[in-house]
Design an enzyme around this catalytic site. Structure first.
Site, PDB file in Angstrom:
ATOM      1  N   ALA A  51     -12.323  16.856  -7.458  1.00  0.00           N
ATOM      2  CA  ALA A  51     -13.004  17.769  -6.527  1.00  0.00           C
ATOM      3  C   ALA A  51     -14.527  17.697  -6.607  1.00  0.00           C
ATOM      4  CB  ALA A  51     -12.538  19.198  -6.768  1.00  0.00           C
TER       5      ALA A  51
ATOM      6  N   GLN B 228      -7.693  12.638  -6.882  1.00  0.00           N
ATOM      7  CA  GLN B 228      -6.942  13.896  -6.954  1.00  0.00           C
ATOM      8  C   GLN B 228      -7.211  14.743  -5.710  1.00  0.00           C
ATOM      9  OE1 GLN B 228      -8.858  15.003 -10.797  1.00  0.00           O
ATOM     10  NE2 GLN B 228      -6.786  15.324 -11.549  1.00  0.00           N
TER      11      GLN B 228
ATOM     12  N   HIS C 232      -2.460  13.778  -5.069  1.00  0.00           N
ATOM     13  CA  HIS C 232      -2.030  15.103  -4.625  1.00  0.00           C
ATOM     14  C   HIS C 232      -1.813  15.173  -3.118  1.00  0.00           C
ATOM     15  CE1 HIS C 232      -4.030  16.546  -8.552  1.00  0.00           C
ATOM     16  NE2 HIS C 232      -2.748  16.355  -8.742  1.00  0.00           N
TER      17      HIS C 232
ATOM     18  N   CYS D 189      11.844   8.113   3.030  1.00  0.00           N
ATOM     19  CA  CYS D 189      11.294   6.810   2.624  1.00  0.00           C
ATOM     20  C   CYS D 189       9.898   6.919   2.007  1.00  0.00           C
ATOM     21  CB  CYS D 189      11.274   5.847   3.800  1.00  0.00           C
ATOM     22  SG  CYS D 189      10.023   6.233   5.045  1.00  0.00           S
TER      23      CYS D 189
ATOM     24  N   CYS E 257      10.494  10.762  10.973  1.00  0.00           N
ATOM     25  CA  CYS E 257      10.103   9.400  10.628  1.00  0.00           C
ATOM     26  C   CYS E 257      11.023   8.402  11.348  1.00  0.00           C
ATOM     27  CB  CYS E 257      10.233   9.247   9.115  1.00  0.00           C
ATOM     28  SG  CYS E 257       9.838   7.615   8.493  1.00  0.00           S
TER      29      CYS E 257
ATOM     30  N   GLY F 129     -16.378  13.374 -10.996  1.00  0.00           N
ATOM     31  CA  GLY F 129     -16.105  14.724 -10.533  1.00  0.00           C
ATOM     32  C   GLY F 129     -14.733  15.261 -10.851  1.00  0.00           C
TER      33      GLY F 129
ATOM     34  N   ASN G 270     -19.408  14.043 -14.556  1.00  0.00           N
ATOM     35  CA  ASN G 270     -18.837  15.352 -14.244  1.00  0.00           C
ATOM     36  C   ASN G 270     -19.753  16.423 -14.807  1.00  0.00           C
ATOM     37  OD1 ASN G 270     -16.598  16.875 -13.087  1.00  0.00           O
ATOM     38  ND2 ASN G 270     -16.158  17.513 -15.188  1.00  0.00           N
TER      39      ASN G 270
HETATM   40 ZN   LIG Z   1      10.974   7.668   6.487  1.00  0.00          ZN
END
Ligand SMILES: [Zn+2]
Length: 239
Positions: free
Chosen positions: A32, A93, A113, A124, A137, A176, A202
């Site tokens: 972040a 992240q 994340h 999938c 999908c 960071g 950081n």
């Molecule tokens: Zn899929």
């Protein structure tokens, strides 16, 4: 005349440029902290995105204007490294999409994340842009938010590719992140065990500070772009 602390910072920036110059497999890891310079709110504050995420809540009202948040000089410095072949992989992240928005190639990026602008297939695991409006999908699975909530497993492919590159790295640069959330926080350890140099930018402390070969507490935007400029000079590239 320059302050002694400025001189020390300059020395460290020179050191980072040299490390990058010597590196054959540089891996970057962002949290972040790289995005706060884009004006994003404190992610760990009482109403911060991460605090809310950890409680299983969606991002606060700020989310509506996330489209208008732009990458900053820290993001663009990493893009510059990509252009000159000094970025083998980027582990992030962050869910803010700023790395992709800045021009990082999809195949060089793992988003541990997830990404606020993307949906993920529950079957999938493929991701797709939210703006497409699709909810199913092509494989028949359903598309849900790709953002990983507290307690949910991290995306498998992103995670395994990140560990692979950490183990291959000869230079691991943290930008960071306070490196407290596992399994992400295990990655610098993998790099160190593989013999990599560790650099940490950081503003707060991290559990890896004593093992870092270079440690910056200075703002990211005041370090990374300068290091990249020095690196380009070392490589004989001129702006
Ligand atoms: Zn899929």
């Amino acid at each position: 005349m320059k302050h002694a602390s400025d001189k020390k910072t300059d020395q460290k920036i020179k050191g980072l440029a040299q490390y990058l110059y010597e590196s054959e497999h540089p891996v970057f890891f962002t949290g972040a902290g790289i995005s706060t310079e884009s004006g994003l709110p404190d992610f760990r504050g009482p109403n911060g995105v991460w605090t809310r995420r950890d409680k299983g809540l969606p991002p606060g009202p700020m989310a509506a204007s996330w489209d208008s948040v732009e990458p900053n000089s820290g993001h663009y410095a990493i893009v510059e490294l990509q252009k000159i072949g000094k970025l083998k992989f980027l582990i992030s992240q962050n869910v803010d999409n700023l790395h992709l928005k800045s021009g990082i190639r999809l195949e060089l990026l793992a988003e541990l994340h997830g990404n606020m602008t993307k949906l993920r297939c529950t079957r999938c695991q493929q991701t797709t842009d939210q703006v497409s409006g699709k909810r199913i999908c092509p494989c028949g699975g359903s598309l849900v938010s790709s953002v990983v909530n507290f307690g949910e497993p991290l995306p498998e492919r992103d995670l395994s590719v990140s560990f692979e590159h950490s183990q291959k790295s000869d230079l691991f640069v943290v930008v960071g992140s306070s490196l407290v959330v596992t399994p992400a926080a295990d990655m610098p350890n993998e790099a160190l065990m593989a013999g990599a140099r560790l650099v940490i930018l950081n503003q707060g402390e991290t559990p890896f500070d004593s093992q870092a070969h270079l440690r910056f507490f200075e703002p990211i935007g005041e370090v990374l772009p300068k290091a990249v400029r020095k690196l380009k000079r070392l490589m004989g590239l001129f702006e």
